[in-house]
Design an enzyme around this catalytic site. Sequence first.
Site, PDB file in Angstrom:
ATOM      1  N   MET A  28      21.989  36.682  -4.654  1.00 14.14           N
ATOM      2  CA  MET A  28      22.163  37.628  -4.394  1.00 14.14           C
ATOM      3  C   MET A  28      20.218  37.833  -4.261  1.00 14.14           C
ATOM      4  SD  MET A  28      23.769  41.098  -4.587  1.00 14.14           S
ATOM      5  CE  MET A  28      23.969  41.627  -6.263  1.00 14.14           C
ATOM      6  N   GLY A  29      19.978  36.692  -4.785  1.00 14.33           N
ATOM      7  CA  GLY A  29      17.802  36.507  -5.582  1.00 14.33           C
ATOM      8  C   GLY A  29      17.619  37.362  -6.797  1.00 14.33           C
ATOM      9  N   LEU A  31      16.096  35.590  -8.811  1.00 10.58           N
ATOM     10  CA  LEU A  31      16.267  34.842  -9.089  1.00 10.58           C
ATOM     11  C   LEU A  31      15.728  34.859 -10.637  1.00 10.58           C
ATOM     12  CD1 LEU A  31      16.780  32.064  -6.105  1.00 10.58           C
ATOM     13  CD2 LEU A  31      18.286  33.706  -7.194  1.00 10.58           C
ATOM     14  N   HIS A  32      16.521  34.564 -11.412  1.00  9.26           N
ATOM     15  CA  HIS A  32      16.176  33.848 -13.095  1.00  9.26           C
ATOM     16  C   HIS A  32      16.720  32.382 -13.341  1.00  9.26           C
ATOM     17  CE1 HIS A  32      20.337  34.648 -13.752  1.00  9.26           C
ATOM     18  NE2 HIS A  32      19.806  35.721 -13.413  1.00  9.26           N
ATOM     19  N   HIS A  35      19.900  31.227 -12.410  1.00 13.59           N
ATOM     20  CA  HIS A  35      20.305  31.032 -11.712  1.00 13.59           C
ATOM     21  C   HIS A  35      19.771  29.484 -10.522  1.00 13.59           C
ATOM     22  CE1 HIS A  35      19.857  35.716 -10.562  1.00 13.59           C
ATOM     23  NE2 HIS A  35      21.471  34.975  -9.608  1.00 13.59           N
ATOM     24  N   GLY A 144      28.355  31.808 -12.014  1.00 14.56           N
ATOM     25  CA  GLY A 144      28.201  31.568 -12.893  1.00 14.56           C
ATOM     26  C   GLY A 144      28.596  32.231 -13.214  1.00 14.56           C
ATOM     27  N   ASP A 147      29.968  36.617 -14.572  1.00 11.11           N
ATOM     28  CA  ASP A 147      30.753  37.247 -13.814  1.00 11.11           C
ATOM     29  C   ASP A 147      32.101  36.449 -13.577  1.00 11.11           C
ATOM     30  OD1 ASP A 147      28.449  39.097 -13.146  1.00 11.11           O
ATOM     31  OD2 ASP A 147      27.880  37.221 -12.146  1.00 11.11           O
ATOM     32  N   ARG A 184      19.745  42.021 -14.202  1.00  8.75           N
ATOM     33  CA  ARG A 184      19.651  43.627 -14.280  1.00  8.75           C
ATOM     34  C   ARG A 184      18.971  43.700 -15.670  1.00  8.75           C
ATOM     35  NH1 ARG A 184      24.887  43.896 -11.367  1.00  8.75           N
ATOM     36  NH2 ARG A 184      24.721  45.108 -10.062  1.00  8.75           N
TER      37      ARG A 184
HETATM   38  O1  PAF Z   1      26.964  36.660  -8.272  1.00 11.67           O
HETATM   39  C1  PAF Z   1      26.673  37.380  -7.307  1.00 11.67           C
HETATM   40  O2  PAF Z   1      25.569  37.087  -7.058  1.00 11.67           O
HETATM   41  C2  PAF Z   1      27.334  38.425  -5.822  1.00 11.67           C
HETATM   42  O3  PAF Z   1      28.507  38.260  -6.403  1.00 11.67           O
HETATM   43  C3  PAF Z   1      28.152  37.565  -4.580  1.00 11.67           C
HETATM   44  C4  PAF Z   1      28.604  35.693  -5.214  1.00 11.67           C
HETATM   45  C5  PAF Z   1      26.148  36.471  -4.433  1.00 11.67           C
HETATM   46  C6  PAF Z   1      28.378  37.454  -3.225  1.00 11.67           C
HETATM   47  O4  PAF Z   1      27.308  38.910  -2.867  1.00 11.67           O
END
Ligand code: PAF
Length: 288
Positions: A28-29, A31-32, A35, A144, A147, A184
């Site tokens: 979802m951008g 980025l760190h 990512h 990742g 999650d 976050r």
């Molecule tokens: O983990 C995330 O950043 C989001 O849940 C994902 C998998 C990109 C879906 O929007």
Amino acid sequence: MDLLRSRQDLERLDALRAGGRLVLVPTMGALHAGHLDLVRRAGEIGLVVVSIFVNPAQFGPDEDFDRYPRDLDHDLEALAPLAPDAVFAPSLPEMYGAPSGVSVVPGPRADGLCGALRPGHFAGVLTVVAKLFNLIRPDVAVFGRKDGQQCLVIDEMVRDLDFHLRLVDAPTTREDDGLALSSRNRYLGGEDRRRAVCLSRGLAAVKAALEEGERDVAGLEARLVRELAVADDVEYAKILTVPDLSRIEHAEGKVIAAVAAQVGPARLIDNMVLNVDEQGVTETSLFP
Ligand code: PAF
């Protein structure tokens, strides 16, 4: 690094696909370094496509969709040294058009943890991930491990709906003090940042207790909760089976210690996946 903004631009992936395995890193951008580690892992497997899309469908009405950080230029700059083959960054209308309301219903792995606390969250995640899989048609997708429930819920969808791709869960990237990297974390200031380390400390305490021979899940969860005392609110602190996320009384085999807590303005999650057997206790991946 080819920037793809529309469905039509995605046709350019056909040439790429002819050159090797396509590996998708959905993001979802904001980025760190975590990512970027996913992108590096993807690069070890094949040709890399990173998607950047803040998906409204996975945010609840009182969540942080509006203030979620969005800065495509920063994200492209962060990615540039890794030179992924393509970045798919669609607009909201490009991604969803005029939706009729069809969505993916999550399986039972979504019932507890974040799924229980964030109604509709995993339906939103699965719907956008299914769309990304259909649009990009990757051979592999890298997510990742932080999650953890998301990984397992997506795995259940891939299996049940016969998507033809392999999932990889990449290890969680951490700050020096153990805090799991997260977009976050930028909501955390001084004292909150210091308290935020309680999540990873709690997980380390569970691992240490298992190493000392503790197997009683109620005792292990109590230990986890004790470490989280400095958080403002503990949403869950559980030890469950992998992959089904079922309750157990005795920790044995592959388990996940999973935690969610509110620290200041940030809702943080973290987990540790452990293999517990007669050889000992080792940190491991969610997927084989
Ligand atoms: O983990 C995330 O950043 C989001 O849940 C994902 C998998 C990109 C879906 O929007």
